[in-house]
Design an enzyme around this catalytic site. Structure first.
Site, PDB file in Angstrom:
ATOM      1  N   TRP A   1      53.562 -16.357  78.428  1.00 25.10           N
ATOM      2  CA  TRP A   1      53.816 -16.855  77.072  1.00 25.10           C
ATOM      3  C   TRP A   1      55.334 -16.926  76.963  1.00 25.10           C
ATOM      4  O   TRP A   1      56.022 -15.903  76.975  1.00 25.10           O
ATOM      5  CB  TRP A   1      53.235 -15.885  76.048  1.00 25.10           C
ATOM      6  CG  TRP A   1      53.379 -16.355  74.631  1.00 25.10           C
ATOM      7  CD1 TRP A   1      52.538 -17.189  73.948  1.00 25.10           C
ATOM      8  CD2 TRP A   1      54.425 -16.009  73.717  1.00 25.10           C
ATOM      9  NE1 TRP A   1      53.002 -17.377  72.667  1.00 25.10           N
ATOM     10  CE2 TRP A   1      54.150 -16.672  72.501  1.00 25.10           C
ATOM     11  CE3 TRP A   1      55.568 -15.207  73.800  1.00 25.10           C
ATOM     12  CZ2 TRP A   1      54.971 -16.554  71.377  1.00 25.10           C
ATOM     13  CZ3 TRP A   1      56.385 -15.097  72.680  1.00 25.10           C
ATOM     14  CH2 TRP A   1      56.071 -15.765  71.492  1.00 25.10           C
TER      15      TRP A   1
ATOM     16  N   HIS B   1      52.402 -21.193  38.166  1.00 22.03           N
ATOM     17  CA  HIS B   1      53.836 -20.926  38.208  1.00 22.03           C
ATOM     18  C   HIS B   1      54.546 -21.757  39.272  1.00 22.03           C
ATOM     19  O   HIS B   1      55.639 -21.398  39.704  1.00 22.03           O
ATOM     20  CB  HIS B   1      54.072 -19.421  38.414  1.00 22.03           C
ATOM     21  CG  HIS B   1      53.470 -18.603  37.326  1.00 22.03           C
ATOM     22  ND1 HIS B   1      54.016 -18.508  36.062  1.00 22.03           N
ATOM     23  CD2 HIS B   1      52.317 -17.895  37.273  1.00 22.03           C
ATOM     24  CE1 HIS B   1      53.246 -17.759  35.299  1.00 22.03           C
ATOM     25  NE2 HIS B   1      52.207 -17.375  36.026  1.00 22.03           N
TER      26      HIS B   1
ATOM     27  N   LYS C   1      44.087 -18.599  59.365  1.00 21.21           N
ATOM     28  CA  LYS C   1      43.159 -19.059  60.401  1.00 21.21           C
ATOM     29  C   LYS C   1      43.290 -20.576  60.581  1.00 21.21           C
ATOM     30  O   LYS C   1      43.335 -21.080  61.696  1.00 21.21           O
ATOM     31  CB  LYS C   1      41.691 -18.732  60.048  1.00 21.21           C
ATOM     32  CG  LYS C   1      41.286 -17.299  60.101  1.00 21.21           C
ATOM     33  CD  LYS C   1      41.173 -16.713  61.495  1.00 21.21           C
ATOM     34  CE  LYS C   1      42.473 -16.146  61.963  1.00 21.21           C
ATOM     35  NZ  LYS C   1      42.785 -14.760  61.699  1.00 21.21           N
TER      36      LYS C   1
ATOM     37  N   ASN D   1      56.782  -8.821  81.701  1.00 19.19           N
ATOM     38  CA  ASN D   1      56.321  -9.059  80.329  1.00 19.19           C
ATOM     39  C   ASN D   1      57.319  -8.353  79.418  1.00 19.19           C
ATOM     40  O   ASN D   1      57.585  -7.168  79.610  1.00 19.19           O
ATOM     41  CB  ASN D   1      54.909  -8.461  80.165  1.00 19.19           C
ATOM     42  CG  ASN D   1      54.468  -8.390  78.724  1.00 19.19           C
ATOM     43  OD1 ASN D   1      54.853  -9.227  77.908  1.00 19.19           O
ATOM     44  ND2 ASN D   1      53.661  -7.407  78.397  1.00 19.19           N
TER      45      ASN D   1
ATOM     46  N   CYS E   1      52.256 -12.458  77.721  1.00 22.55           N
ATOM     47  CA  CYS E   1      52.338 -12.407  79.179  1.00 22.55           C
ATOM     48  C   CYS E   1      51.398 -11.326  79.715  1.00 22.55           C
ATOM     49  O   CYS E   1      51.346 -10.223  79.183  1.00 22.55           O
ATOM     50  CB  CYS E   1      53.728 -12.138  79.722  1.00 22.55           C
ATOM     51  SG  CYS E   1      54.923 -13.385  79.288  1.00 22.55           S
TER      52      CYS E   1
HETATM   53  C1  F6R Z   1      46.014 -13.955  63.674  1.00 22.65           C
HETATM   54  C2  F6R Z   1      46.384 -12.917  64.589  1.00 22.65           C
HETATM   55  C3  F6R Z   1      47.726 -12.297  64.456  1.00 22.65           C
HETATM   56  C4  F6R Z   1      47.621 -10.781  64.668  1.00 22.65           C
HETATM   57  C5  F6R Z   1      49.024 -10.156  64.704  1.00 22.65           C
HETATM   58  C6  F6R Z   1      48.952  -8.652  64.841  1.00 22.65           C
HETATM   59  O1  F6R Z   1      44.748 -14.461  63.943  1.00 22.65           O
HETATM   60  O2  F6R Z   1      45.634 -12.561  65.452  1.00 22.65           O
HETATM   61  O3  F6R Z   1      48.311 -12.590  63.230  1.00 22.65           O
HETATM   62  O4  F6R Z   1      46.861 -10.236  63.651  1.00 22.65           O
HETATM   63  O5  F6R Z   1      49.744 -10.683  65.768  1.00 22.65           O
HETATM   64  O6  F6R Z   1      48.298  -8.291  66.008  1.00 22.65           O
HETATM   65  P1  F6R Z   1      47.685  -6.859  66.199  1.00 22.65           P
HETATM   66  O7  F6R Z   1      46.595  -6.691  65.213  1.00 22.65           O
HETATM   67  O8  F6R Z   1      47.176  -6.852  67.610  1.00 22.65           O
HETATM   68  O9  F6R Z   1      48.780  -5.858  65.981  1.00 22.65           O
END
Ligand code: F6R
Length: 614
Positions: free
Chosen positions: A75, A510, A491, A101, A2
């Site tokens: 969101w 395994h 990804k 938010n 958000c």
């Molecule tokens: C995957 C991705 C998420 C963030 C995770 C942590 O592409 O972006 O898995 O890595 O939500 O976010 P940060 O790094 O902002 O704490």
């Protein structure tokens, strides 16, 4: 998770709000809304399901005048995405409009109590409960708006960043926060409010970061006033931010994600600027220099992070153990915070976060600090909550990451971890001088090698088309490449919605090997390093079961590339730096498969860039 924007001032609010929402859309994009106070003291509220552009189109012909307004891009946490659940929410009396938010955890109890008092609810959100609670307290108590807010916020459990319009005081904008970020910008008689500094930076460089349990009142023509929930005045240093934070533009690329993948050579160069000296063979990080004794005397390092940042942490563990001989544990921040972990005052906790706002990582930091550990942040977003909550830290300096799937932040995090490891290794004499200098030179050369890796884009683009049919993928790697396999799988899952699993290659036998058949693509990181012979055996095991092997190999490889169905060549480098190169083809593969499947790469379903709720 958000995005909030607010404005009060001499100018028209709408352009500031809509532009701000576009810049915050990475935080959520299932619905958006705006509330504007017009010149006749009327409140106009517009909401629409979908993206900010849908809202903009929907209200193209509506009255958007007014000098005061709040806006939100959502969101969903409570209640499905749609116009009814979109913010702003207006209280039954019509006096208050609120954007929020965070999560109000005790919203159900408050709603039941308010229902008994005659309040009706239109939406399924916790936010509507909060605005009705504010309305109820205002009608019950003869108090000013700040006192009403103090009373309401003391009743709620959970996290919030809010912006509030009170129609009895339309010349003032109110904001408050707890565990969710809010920044206030100031210029002459204008106040700007946003979830991060980017929407503000174009208008002013003077900002204040609101702290937990603080309430700000922004009176038109007056100074900013901040008090806490106990009504004590809070003074804040006005910070100066760069006006050139860099408006996020796609720069000719189809998507932010692709642009960010291609930016990596420049970003990693920026990340190392002034820190890596290949001539002298040294790495110098100011945080390491300033806290040398604390870091060197640590009994153990603990790395906490989530998602992609956690994958970077797994590589960090190998770097610290391999190069510095320091024992390291890596934990998901969300597990760490509730696992009653053993934290010693001699521990150093590294918290890794692109956004610097991840709620679980922030909570893990608080826990670590309360146990006396020293906390070192590795973040991208300058001035965000995590860098402010840690004892020291290093920014990764890769610029704003807008694509929801993290790409350049991951390589930036790994680069910073490699720099810390090399800096500490020199201090600890855990590497011989020549090897140390060679690794520093190799690190300095990574941006040029990344440029070479990016040339594989065309080949990966065409092979992606072949694999769009797949319902599942397996990603394999060993040693330093195992976290790369996890990251590649994540990804693909995030943006193409194909189920993918990352495994340490030898673990296949395994159990997971049972999944291999001619339908199963297996991406295997098979670069030339100490594990090459073992990986070769793993490739043969998969081929023997008719799996389709996509191998990431070192330039000139003529063994695995002959066995694999497809191979992608990348330049050779030191084994510990391999993740910086091997990750890129996997980012490109996920990107192209998602594009072929017609997915919204920059705004994948159900995800948000910054996870500021548990
Ligand atoms: C995957 C991705 C998420 C963030 C995770 C942590 O592409 O972006 O898995 O890595 O939500 O976010 P940060 O790094 O902002 O704490």
């Amino acid at each position: 998770m958000c995005g909030i924007v607010g404005y009060i001032g001499n100018g028209e609010a709408y352009p500031v709000l809509i532009d701000g929402l576009k810049q915050l859309e990475y935080r959520g994009y299932d619905s958006a809304g705006i509330a504007l106070v017009d010149g006749n003291g009327r409140l106009n509220v517009y909401k629409e399901k979908g993206k900010v552009a849908d809202l903009e189109k929907h209200i193209a012909d509506r009255d958007k005048s007014g000098h005061t307004g709040i806006a939100h891009t959502r969101w969903a946490t409570h209640g499905e995405p749609g116009a009814v659940n979109a913010h702003p929410h207006v209280s039954s009396s019509g006096r208050f409009a609120l954007v929020h938010n965070g999560i109000i955890e005790n919203y159900a109890v408050i709603r039941e109590n308010l229902k008994k008092k005659g309040y009706e609810f239109r939406s399924a959100t916790d936010t509507e409960v909060l605005v009705q609670l504010i309305d109820y307290i205002a009608s019950r108590d003869d108090a000013d708006t700040v006192a009403v807010l103090q009373c309401a916020l003391k009743e709620v459990v959970g996290a919030y960043a809010i912006a509030l319009v009170d129609m009895e005081h339309p010349d003032c904008l109110y904001a408050a926060r707890k565990s969710s970020p809010l920044v206030i910008g100031m210029k002459d008689n204008d106040f700007y409010l946003a979830s991060d500094v980017n929407p503000i930076a174009a208008y002013t460089d003077r900002v204040v970061y609101l702290e937990d349990e603080e309430i700000a009142s922004m009176h038109y023509g007056d100074r900013l006033r901040i008090v806490n929930l106990s009504n004590a005045e809070c003074s804040h240093e006005v910070m100066t931010v760069s006006k050139n934070l860099g408006r996020a533009e796609k720069g000719g690329f189809g998507h932010y994600m692709l642009k960010e993948i291609f930016e990596q050579p420049d970003c990693i160069r920026d990340c190392m600027r002034g820190r890596v000296d290949p001539e002298a063979g040294t790495v110098t990080l100011s945080a390491v220099r300033d806290h040398r004794e604390r870091l060197l005397s640590a009994g153990r390092f603990i790395i906490v992070a989530c998602g992609t940042s956690w994958h970077a942490g797994l590589i960090g563990k190998q770097l610290f153990e391999d190069l510095c001989r320091i024992p390291v544990e890596v934990a998901y921040a969300s597990e760490f915070r509730y696992s009653n972990p053993v934290i010693r005052s001699t521990d150093v906790v590294f918290a890794i976060s692109q956004s610097g706002e991840t709620a679980d990582t922030l909570a893990a930091i608080e826990l670590a600090r309360s146990a006396g550990a020293f906390v070192y942040g590795i973040c991208n977003a300058v001035g965000a909550s995590i860098p402010r909550a840690t004892d020291t830290g290093s920014y990764i300096h890769v610029g704003p990451e807008i694509g929801v799937a993290s790409t350049k932040a991951f390589t930036g995090q790994v680069t910073v971890l490699a720099m810390i490891a090399l800096d500490l290794a020199r201090e600890k004499h855990t590497l011989d001088g020549e090897r140390h200098a060679a690794l520093v030179r190799e690190l300095a050369g990574i941006p040029d090698k990344m440029r070479e890796v990016l040339k594989t884009d065309t080949v990966i683009g065409s092979l992606s088309r072949i694999f769009t049919y797949a319902k599942n993928f397996i990603y394999l790697g060993r040693g330093y490449s195992y976290p790369v396999a996890l990251e590649g799988a994540l990804k693909l899952k995030e943006i193409s919605y194909i189920h993918a699993e990352g495994y340490p290659a030898a673990e296949m036998k395994h159990g997971p090997i049972a999944l291999i058949d001619e339908e199963m693509p297996v991406v295997i990181i098979a670069t030339r390093n100490a594990m090459y012979g073992k990986i070769l055996s793993n490739v043969q095991e998969i081929k023997a079961r008719k799996g389709k092997v996509i191998a990431i190999v070192t330039e000139g490889d003529d063994v695995i590339s002959r066995i694999a169905d497809v191979s992608v060549e990348i330049p050779g480098t030191a084994e510990c730096l391999d993740p910086l190169l091997a990750t890129i083809p996997l980012q490109l593969l996920a990107y192209h498969i998602a594009v072929c499947k017609g997915k919204d790469v920059d705004r994948p379903r159900n995800l948000a860039k910054s996870v500021t709720v548990e």
